[in-house]
Design an enzyme around this catalytic site. Structure first.
Site, PDB file in Angstrom:
ATOM      1  N   ARG A  14      48.614  40.773  55.636  1.00 51.70           N
ATOM      2  CA  ARG A  14      47.239  40.341  55.895  1.00 51.70           C
ATOM      3  C   ARG A  14      47.110  39.661  57.258  1.00 51.70           C
ATOM      4  O   ARG A  14      47.942  38.840  57.626  1.00 51.70           O
ATOM      5  CB  ARG A  14      46.763  39.378  54.803  1.00 51.70           C
ATOM      6  CG  ARG A  14      46.653  40.043  53.447  1.00 51.70           C
ATOM      7  CD  ARG A  14      46.169  39.099  52.376  1.00 51.70           C
ATOM      8  NE  ARG A  14      44.742  38.799  52.521  1.00 51.70           N
ATOM      9  CZ  ARG A  14      44.033  38.153  51.587  1.00 51.70           C
ATOM     10  NH1 ARG A  14      44.614  37.759  50.471  1.00 51.70           N
ATOM     11  NH2 ARG A  14      42.755  37.918  51.767  1.00 51.70           N
ATOM     12  N   SER A  59      33.730  33.707  54.560  1.00 48.08           N
ATOM     13  CA  SER A  59      35.075  33.479  54.045  1.00 48.08           C
ATOM     14  C   SER A  59      35.249  32.019  53.676  1.00 48.08           C
ATOM     15  O   SER A  59      35.285  31.149  54.557  1.00 48.08           O
ATOM     16  CB  SER A  59      36.133  33.889  55.072  1.00 48.08           C
ATOM     17  OG  SER A  59      37.421  33.469  54.651  1.00 48.08           O
ATOM     18  N   GLN A  61      37.927  30.820  52.530  1.00 46.49           N
ATOM     19  CA  GLN A  61      39.263  30.400  52.955  1.00 46.49           C
ATOM     20  C   GLN A  61      39.234  29.858  54.383  1.00 46.49           C
ATOM     21  O   GLN A  61      39.831  28.818  54.682  1.00 46.49           O
ATOM     22  CB  GLN A  61      40.261  31.571  52.878  1.00 46.49           C
ATOM     23  CG  GLN A  61      40.607  31.975  51.464  1.00 46.49           C
ATOM     24  CD  GLN A  61      39.753  33.131  50.972  1.00 46.49           C
ATOM     25  OE1 GLN A  61      38.620  33.291  51.415  1.00 46.49           O
ATOM     26  NE2 GLN A  61      40.283  33.917  50.068  1.00 46.49           N
ATOM     27  N   ASP A 211      35.509  38.934  45.136  1.00 47.11           N
ATOM     28  CA  ASP A 211      36.745  39.364  44.484  1.00 47.11           C
ATOM     29  C   ASP A 211      36.496  40.199  43.231  1.00 47.11           C
ATOM     30  O   ASP A 211      37.434  40.774  42.671  1.00 47.11           O
ATOM     31  CB  ASP A 211      37.598  38.148  44.103  1.00 47.11           C
ATOM     32  CG  ASP A 211      38.247  37.511  45.318  1.00 47.11           C
ATOM     33  OD1 ASP A 211      38.506  38.228  46.304  1.00 47.11           O
ATOM     34  OD2 ASP A 211      38.499  36.285  45.280  1.00 47.11           O
ATOM     35  N   LYS A 238      41.106  42.667  52.350  1.00 50.74           N
ATOM     36  CA  LYS A 238      41.730  41.851  51.303  1.00 50.74           C
ATOM     37  C   LYS A 238      43.196  42.266  51.174  1.00 50.74           C
ATOM     38  O   LYS A 238      43.775  42.839  52.091  1.00 50.74           O
ATOM     39  CB  LYS A 238      40.958  42.015  49.990  1.00 50.74           C
ATOM     40  CG  LYS A 238      39.570  41.377  50.008  1.00 50.74           C
ATOM     41  CD  LYS A 238      39.678  39.854  49.969  1.00 50.74           C
ATOM     42  CE  LYS A 238      38.317  39.186  49.867  1.00 50.74           C
ATOM     43  NZ  LYS A 238      38.439  37.717  49.739  1.00 50.74           N
ATOM     44  N   ARG A 242      40.169  47.359  49.507  1.00 50.30           N
ATOM     45  CA  ARG A 242      39.785  47.491  48.096  1.00 50.30           C
ATOM     46  C   ARG A 242      38.718  48.554  47.865  1.00 50.30           C
ATOM     47  O   ARG A 242      38.652  49.128  46.775  1.00 50.30           O
ATOM     48  CB  ARG A 242      39.326  46.127  47.554  1.00 50.30           C
ATOM     49  CG  ARG A 242      40.502  45.183  47.341  1.00 50.30           C
ATOM     50  CD  ARG A 242      40.099  43.834  46.815  1.00 50.30           C
ATOM     51  NE  ARG A 242      41.295  43.089  46.399  1.00 50.30           N
ATOM     52  CZ  ARG A 242      41.303  41.779  46.165  1.00 50.30           C
ATOM     53  NH1 ARG A 242      40.202  41.068  46.303  1.00 50.30           N
ATOM     54  NH2 ARG A 242      42.420  41.183  45.785  1.00 50.30           N
ATOM     55  N   ARG A 287      44.255  42.680  41.861  1.00 45.78           N
ATOM     56  CA  ARG A 287      42.939  42.981  41.283  1.00 45.78           C
ATOM     57  C   ARG A 287      42.722  44.485  41.099  1.00 45.78           C
ATOM     58  O   ARG A 287      42.065  44.907  40.147  1.00 45.78           O
ATOM     59  CB  ARG A 287      41.831  42.376  42.139  1.00 45.78           C
ATOM     60  CG  ARG A 287      41.889  40.859  42.177  1.00 45.78           C
ATOM     61  CD  ARG A 287      40.621  40.230  42.687  1.00 45.78           C
ATOM     62  NE  ARG A 287      40.866  38.847  43.047  1.00 45.78           N
ATOM     63  CZ  ARG A 287      40.925  37.829  42.189  1.00 45.78           C
ATOM     64  NH1 ARG A 287      40.751  38.057  40.896  1.00 45.78           N
ATOM     65  NH2 ARG A 287      41.161  36.609  42.602  1.00 45.78           N
TER      66      ARG A 287
END
Length: 335
Positions: A14, A59, A61, A211, A238, A242, A287
């Site tokens: 990442r 984001s 994060q 998510d 991610k 995804r 996920r």
């Protein structure tokens, strides 16, 4: 201090520039692999300075990283979000005694933190994770005769977008014993099987359920009509891409998908309509693995995930929990 960070194969792939660029503004230095990837060494700022930072993408994060870095800098650190994201960090910092304010302006959400506060220890009641709850909820909605109660789920409005979306699709979801714990809204969530209808998910809801799009796309495959998801380009960076991972896996299971850089449309086949019978790639993404395993409970033929190992990273009791609910999970090749 100087600290070196590394992680598993997924984490090491990442890009970390979205974190290292803002912390460089405080005076920290970061050296990693090409593309700003782990392993990475951070040299802390000897004399950190407060920053004013506009987060370039939604984001939580990145926002949290800047706020936590701001704790160690004198003066006021300001974070501006064009789109609001989950606010657990702001709530918890305030609970520990930090001076932090949030206001909505024409620029977006402006969060101001006064650095070097005197923080005091707290006892924290951590609500159960809505992102993890999404999987047993999904199975309950997709498998005939299901009725599942999940206690103590956190319903912070910056996290509960999936449940609002499922209710718009006609899902039988009820919230019981609603209360506040540790500054967070909490309830017991009951999910029951019933017919679902495809909808257009508003793009502004993406940050509150980013998510959950993988499991939503699996649920959408069992709904009637098409479900359109837009404003989701963040999913491409991610643990895996995804959008691509879900699109390829759903296609292998017999579901028609359309995608753009920023959207995905799933053409639902109705209850019991998904052929299944495919092997789907998890791409080292927990996920993605769990979403296809959940779809397997509702498909005509079993669905295999090539590597379910990453599930243990985020949800170590997933298999035991789902088996207790009646799922039949088997391992091949000792995997």
């Amino acid at each position: 201090i100087t600290a070196t960070f590394t992680g598993d194969a997924s984490l090491n792939s990442r890009p970390m520039a979205r974190i290292t660029e803002p912390i460089a503004l405080f005076g920290a230095q970061a050296v990693g692999r090409s593309g700003g990837r782990l392993p990475m060494t951070i040299v802390g700022a000897a004399d950190p300075v407060p920053v004013n930072y506009t987060v370039p993408m939604p984001s939580a994060q990145v926002k949290s990283a800047v706020l936590l870095a701001g704790l160690n800098a004198p003066g006021q650190t300001v974070v501006i979000e064009k789109e609001a994201t989950r606010d657990h960090t702001e709530r918890m910092l305030a609970g520990f005694g930090a001076e932090i304010t949030t206001e909505q302006t024409s620029e977006g959400r402006v969060i101001t933190l006064t650095g070097q506060p005197e923080l005091t220890p707290q006892d924290i009641a951590v609500p159960r994770d809505p992102s993890s709850a999404a999987f047993p909820v999904a199975v309950a909605l997709m498998v005939p005769g299901s009725d599942v109660l999940i206690p103590n789920i956190g319903l912070n409005p910056t996290r509960a977008g999936l449940f609002a979306t499922l209710q718009e699709m006609g899902a039988d979801l009820t919230f019981q014993n609603e209360r506040t714990e540790g500054g967070e809204p909490v309830a017991d969530l009951r999910a029951r099987y019933g017919p679902l209808q495809g909808i257009e998910v508003p793009a502004h809801r993406a940050p509150s359920m980013i998510d959950e799009y993988p499991i939503l796309s699996a649920i959408a495959a069992t709904a009637n009509g098409r479900t359109v998801m837009t404003g989701i380009k963040e999913l491409r960076v991610k643990e895996s891409d995804r959008i691509d991972a879900m699109a390829r896996g759903l296609e292998a299971c017999g579901v028609t998908i359309e995608e753009t850089e920023d959207s995905m449309t799933v053409h639902g086949l109705g209850q019991g309509g998904v052929p299944g019978g495919a092997t789907c790639e998890s791409r080292l993404d927990h996920r993605i693995a769990m979403s296809f395993l959940c779809l397997g409970f509702a498909a005509k033929k079993p669905i295999t995930v090539d590597d379910a190992g990453p599930v243990a990273t985020s949800f170590p009791i997933f298999e035991a929990l789902m088996t207790a609910l009646g799922a039949k999970l088997t391992h091949e090749h000792g995997g």
